[in-house]
Design an enzyme around this catalytic site. Structure first.
Site, PDB file in Angstrom:
ATOM      1  N   HIS A 190      80.123  51.447  51.402  1.00  0.00           N
ATOM      2  CA  HIS A 190      79.570  50.537  49.817  1.00  0.00           C
ATOM      3  C   HIS A 190      79.460  48.882  50.374  1.00  0.00           C
ATOM      4  CE1 HIS A 190      78.434  54.566  48.311  1.00  0.00           C
ATOM      5  NE2 HIS A 190      76.895  53.892  47.650  1.00  0.00           N
ATOM      6  N   ARG A 297      71.764  50.337  42.193  1.00  0.00           N
ATOM      7  CA  ARG A 297      72.635  51.381  41.786  1.00  0.00           C
ATOM      8  C   ARG A 297      73.446  50.677  40.979  1.00  0.00           C
ATOM      9  NH1 ARG A 297      72.129  50.790  48.291  1.00  0.00           N
ATOM     10  NH2 ARG A 297      72.703  52.480  49.123  1.00  0.00           N
ATOM     11  N   ARG A 333      69.290  54.026  39.019  1.00  0.00           N
ATOM     12  CA  ARG A 333      69.811  55.697  39.354  1.00  0.00           C
ATOM     13  C   ARG A 333      71.159  55.305  37.727  1.00  0.00           C
ATOM     14  NH1 ARG A 333      72.762  55.604  44.978  1.00  0.00           N
ATOM     15  NH2 ARG A 333      74.163  54.979  43.681  1.00  0.00           N
ATOM     16  N   GLU A 432      70.299  64.094  48.466  1.00  0.00           N
ATOM     17  CA  GLU A 432      71.066  63.065  49.330  1.00  0.00           C
ATOM     18  C   GLU A 432      71.862  64.568  49.798  1.00  0.00           C
ATOM     19  OE1 GLU A 432      72.997  60.184  47.536  1.00  0.00           O
ATOM     20  OE2 GLU A 432      73.303  61.011  45.563  1.00  0.00           O
ATOM     21  N   ASN A 455      72.054  58.103  53.492  1.00  0.00           N
ATOM     22  CA  ASN A 455      73.757  57.783  53.470  1.00  0.00           C
ATOM     23  C   ASN A 455      74.306  58.524  53.479  1.00  0.00           C
ATOM     24  OD1 ASN A 455      72.161  55.323  53.586  1.00  0.00           O
ATOM     25  ND2 ASN A 455      73.175  54.590  51.781  1.00  0.00           N
ATOM     26  N   ASP A 456      73.984  59.786  52.214  1.00  0.00           N
ATOM     27  CA  ASP A 456      74.527  60.691  51.750  1.00  0.00           C
ATOM     28  C   ASP A 456      74.519  62.538  52.975  1.00  0.00           C
ATOM     29  OD1 ASP A 456      77.082  59.264  50.490  1.00  0.00           O
ATOM     30  OD2 ASP A 456      75.574  59.537  48.944  1.00  0.00           O
ATOM     31  N   ARG A 466      81.321  59.193  55.796  1.00  0.00           N
ATOM     32  CA  ARG A 466      80.360  57.777  56.027  1.00  0.00           C
ATOM     33  C   ARG A 466      81.300  56.441  56.596  1.00  0.00           C
ATOM     34  NH1 ARG A 466      76.781  56.927  50.603  1.00  0.00           N
ATOM     35  NH2 ARG A 466      76.867  54.805  50.950  1.00  0.00           N
ATOM     36  N   CYS A 503      65.075  55.988  49.876  1.00  0.00           N
ATOM     37  CA  CYS A 503      66.112  54.711  49.583  1.00  0.00           C
ATOM     38  C   CYS A 503      67.645  54.965  50.579  1.00  0.00           C
ATOM     39  CB  CYS A 503      66.596  54.980  48.230  1.00  0.00           C
ATOM     40  SG  CYS A 503      67.430  56.317  47.240  1.00  0.00           S
TER      41      CYS A 503
END
Ligand code: PEP
Ligand code: MG
Length: 574
Positions: A190, A297, A333, A432, A455-456, A466, A503
């Protein structure tokens, strides 16, 4: 000296280094002589006073630039510093043990922490992080280190650090930071995502940059290639200046397609929206031509503050976003705390595996007070635009249902209170976690939409943290397992007639666009910085060719083959 790391935020910057010390400094244990005791006590008192001034200045700055609530957290810090018992204990310790002040102060802080932990009272438990924080500040001053915060920065700098948290990075928007470089980190951490949001060129995973750089060294950050040059020769500076100029020209070229539609050359309409972390990013997303916000986010709203945001504060932010984007959609989200994003004031205990732990929807379901406040704020704002709700980290249909039950309760409360909201608000699931992807057919019967969070999804499917630079080479969107999971999710959504988008950062990388289009995706939510580049790829490919290409890729067995094939096709098509 040239160091190679992981490129996380594009662009080239040249500037002076500003070293932020990590919290993990080594504290020496030094014996002092009888005649040095008085001086040591004075040194300790001076560090206390220095810390006091630092905190007061920080409070003033926050009052001026953010708001007074943010500065209140430091009142507790000042109380600790002013505690006469603490000072007296230290004076006695120095006299009795004849050791250096930083060593003894660290011990004292640890004893306080232990004592507070034993008291079964939430108030005392909450104070532990204040004590730790004050302890670090005083020790840093005793050691003569620069303080962690960036408020003393007067000119533009490139921050160099062992690590940066997403909340440290978020603060950079108010500071004169033109780039940063860290020892650790990964491309989809992040911190990296925040750097792209703030358009700050950055390189992470450089391993030893914080040890090899001194304050005021001249640095070049090449956020495109993941390279940092320390004290470059004049001809190298010149070369990078030229590259910067070329980048500017390329950008001007890209801007020509801003007003043009995002559609393939055989006429398939594609929706490209933006991912945002902060409401103030809306304008730059719109400027880049975003047709919506595919991922807001919201957790950044909760970071860097001393207490939780109220329903009213959240409502105002969500209403602002809804109105500003209208008629375009905004996918809000719900809170995704945990993993690499923490709230210090909630004192959530540290975990061995935070990414597999008490995170996102798991945290929200366990804290319905926090969850309901957010849902209520979103619903109240929903009548001002086109808002959608999305739950992060859904791992089963039960969890999705549980979250919806809370949402229904909130809707009932609002109805009872006579407050209107969008009754048809869509509610979707982020896909995810592999278990959600594998059961997408089941979830698709209950969700209004899916958004694939690669990403996840990649970190969990491939078991690759990650944010860990040591295994970044294994973090691979091209893995056949990832491509199959993505296909499964798209097919399941289409079968049930719900919309599906992506996303995760995978769709912010131009190379993957032909493949994703070919797999059936036509909604991408990307980093605003990448929006025009993604549009350019979309506009230069035909859907039929993309489909053909995806089919061929799915028949390949290794990452290497897939990469080679994709690169070749990308060059031919785009
Ligand atoms: C994802 O996991 O792909 C995602 C978009 O969410 P985040 O990066 O915030 O975890
Ligand atoms: Mg995620």
């Amino acid at each position: 000296m040239v160091l190679k790391g992981i490129a996380v935020s594009p662009g080239i910057v040249i500037g002076k280094a500003f070293l932020l010390n990590s919290d993990s400094f080594v504290i020496p244990r030094v014996k002092i002589k009888e005649e040095e005791v008085f001086r040591e006590i004075e040194r300790f008192k001076k560090a206390l006073e220095q810390t006091r001034q630092e905190i007061i200045n920080l409070q003033r700055k926050l009052n001026r630039e953010v708001d007074s609530k943010h500065s209140e957290i430091f009142n507790a810090h000042l109380l600790i510093l002013d505690d006469p018992v603490l000072t007296q204990q230290m004076i006695e310790k120095i006299k009795k043990k004849m050791l250096n002040a930083e060593y003894l102060f660290q011990q004292l802080i640890k004893n306080y922490e232990k004592a507070f932990l034993k008291i079964d009272d939430a108030y005392f438990k909450e104070r532990i992080s204040d004590i730790r924080d004050v302890g670090k500040r005083v020790i840093r001053n005793l050691l003569g280190r620069k303080k962690m915060n960036l408020d003393s920065v007067k000119e533009e700098v490139i921050v160099v650090s062992y690590d940066l948290s997403p909340s440290d990075t978020a603060l950079m928007r108010k500071e004169k930071v033109i780039g940063f470089a860290t020892d650790i980190g990964g491309r989809t951490s992040h911190t990296a995502i925040m750097a792209r949001s703030l358009k700050i060129p950055a390189v992470v995973g450089l391993e030893k940059i914080s040890a090899k750089t001194k304050n005021d060294d001249l640095l070049i950050i090449d956020g495109n290639k993941g390279i940092v040059v320390i004290n470059p020769r004049p001809e190298v500076i010149e070369r990078y200046r030229k590259k910067k100029e070329e980048e500017k020209i390329a950008r001007q070229e890209l801007e020509k397609i801003r007003e043009l539609p995002a559609q393939t050359c055989d006429g398939e309409k594609v929706e490209i929206s933006a991912n945002i972390e902060l409401p103030e990013e809306i304008d730059s997303a719109l400027k880049e031509g975003a047709e919506g916000i595919g991922l807001y986010r919201t957790e950044y709203f909760f970071l860097n503050r001393s207490r939780l945001p109220t329903e009213e504060e959240q409502y105002r932010a969500y209403k602002f976003v809804a109105q500003r984007m209208k008629p375009y959609p905004v996918v809000i989200r719900t809170l995704d705390l945990g993993g690499d994003k923490f709230l210090s004031h909630l004192n959530i205990p540290a975990e061995m595996n935070p990414f597999l732990g008490w995170r996102a929807i798991r945290f929200c379901l366990a804290r319905p007070d926090i969850f309901k406040t957010q849902l209520k704020a979103i619903l109240r704002a929903s009548k001002y635009g086109n808002l959608k709700i999305m739950y992060p980290m859904i791992c089963s249909v039960e969890e999705f249902r549980q979250a919806n039950e809370v949402l229904e309760e909130v809707k009932k409360e609002l109805k009872r209170e006579g407050i209107s909201f969008d009754k048809n608000i869509e509610v979707g699931a982020m896909i995810e976690i592999p278990s959600a992807a594998l059961t997408a057919d089941i979830l698709a019967k209950e969700a209004d939409f899916f958004s694939i969070g690669t990403n996840d999804l990649i970190q969990y499917s491939l078991a690759v943290d990650r944010v860990n630079e040591k295994i970044a080479y294994l973090y691979e969107p091209n893995h056949p397992a990832i491509l199959r999971l993505i296909k499964m999710v798209i097919d399941a959504a289409h079968k049930e007639g719900i919309w599906v988008g992506m996303c995760g950062e995978m769709c912010s990388e131009p190379i993957f666009i032909p493949l994703l289009l070919g797999l059936g995706l036509t909604k991408f939510s990307v980093s605003p910085l990448m929006l025009l580049r993604i549009k350019k790829v979309v506009r230069s490919i035909s859907l039929s060719k993309a489909r053909e290409m995806a089919k061929q890729i799915l028949s390949l067995s290794s990452i290497k083959e897939i990469k080679r094939f994709s690169r070749l096709k990308f060059k031919q098509i785009v």
